[in-house]
Design an enzyme around this catalytic site. Sequence first.
Site, mmCIF file in Angstrom:
data_model
loop_
_atom_site.group_PDB
_atom_site.id
_atom_site.type_symbol
_atom_site.label_atom_id
_atom_site.label_comp_id
_atom_site.label_asym_id
_atom_site.label_seq_id
_atom_site.Cartn_x
_atom_site.Cartn_y
_atom_site.Cartn_z
ATOM 1 N N SER A 143 -2.892 -23.549 -27.028
ATOM 2 C CA SER A 143 -3.506 -22.977 -28.225
ATOM 3 C C SER A 143 -2.546 -22.147 -29.063
ATOM 4 C CB SER A 143 -4.718 -22.122 -27.847
ATOM 5 O OG SER A 143 -4.351 -21.102 -26.940
ATOM 6 N N ASP A 196 -8.566 -12.641 -31.008
ATOM 7 C CA ASP A 196 -9.851 -12.865 -30.345
ATOM 8 C C ASP A 196 -9.825 -12.570 -28.848
ATOM 9 O OD1 ASP A 196 -8.223 -14.892 -29.543
ATOM 10 O OD2 ASP A 196 -9.499 -16.533 -30.210
ATOM 11 N N HIS A 206 -5.689 -14.986 -28.397
ATOM 12 C CA HIS A 206 -4.637 -15.441 -29.303
ATOM 13 C C HIS A 206 -4.181 -14.330 -30.250
ATOM 14 C CE1 HIS A 206 -7.405 -18.854 -28.340
ATOM 15 N NE2 HIS A 206 -6.247 -19.368 -27.939
#
Length: 372
Positions: free
Chosen positions: A37, A345, A348
């Site tokens: 991610s 969040d 990240h």
Amino acid sequence: MNPILSSLFALSLLSSLSPSTHAHQCHFPAIFNFGDSNSDTGGLSAAFGQAGPPHGSSFFGSPAGRYCDGRLVIDFIAESLGLPYLSAFLDSVGSNFSHGANFATAGSPIRALNSTLRQSGFSPFSLDVQFVQFYNFHNRSQTVRSRGGVYKTMLPESDSFSKALYTFDIGQNDLTAGYFANKTVEQVETEVPEIISQFMNAIKNIYGQGGRYFWIHNTGPIGCLAYVIERFPNKASDFDSHGCVSPLNHLAQQFNHALKQAVIELRSSLSEAAITYVDVYSLKHELFVHAQGHGFKGSLVSCCGHGGKYNYNKGIGCGMKKIVKGKEVYIGKPCDEPDKAVVWDGVHFTQAANKFIFDKIAPGLSKACKRQ
């Protein structure tokens, strides 16, 4: 003081690197990215459903497949090289692969975990799968491109594969997967050699496909991220003076040490490869330790989330909504100033943090095509 780059061009916080001037000595016509991610530009969203708002709100104005309020480090790399943002390989809608492709998906590990996304939260697109996707893309793209017309404009030229920059940002999920499976830090450490071995095998395979220029990020300080800190109770003695879990950061450092040593060995065996080892751990740790000194208001607390010490709740993620008095309202809502937050969040980094990291590593891009 000017940075002294090692034969690996290892970039660290200790080097006083200035922001990119966009004047590069290397020319890369394409980027092929592999990872999780930290560099996913739409892979997981294409496979399992779009990452909804407020993701993308700080730059794109709407969700853009990234688990971030805006751009990722890979986006800034593409910008600095004069290339368009990378389309996710898995995204069949509106994609253009003329200047590369992104095989990264959120939750991806280096090693296959033999579990579904719903079971573990980790992606089935491990690094070996990403290589197979690249292998097929490499071969099929040239067959399709030969048809001419629109295909010629949407797919890379054949020599782009040997001239491209191959970027990697992966490994974090291998470490957290073991921890989340109730393994001790010591048990996960014993798995690091096999994880690194599989990582190096992927690079060797890409080299076998003609790849020559490799840009490899090490992994960040996972012990400073809310989704890891909050997962299990930690003893007070496990926390350092900045609120990070020391044993987990030590685990990340062990991984990075093994990765760097493996890269050193790989450079001697891949005689035509230019391999850049990029120390993003030091930069990310610097943000957690000295956030205010770099213009950020906080470090461990998430910008987008709900409740608790870190504004993070596993069951109420960023962007989650519920109906209140007949109206849909955010429960996992974003902060007012994401440009002042380090963590987006709980998992990240924000666009602002990504830009900070990029500005420090950008000068190395001008040397990423140089072999020593």
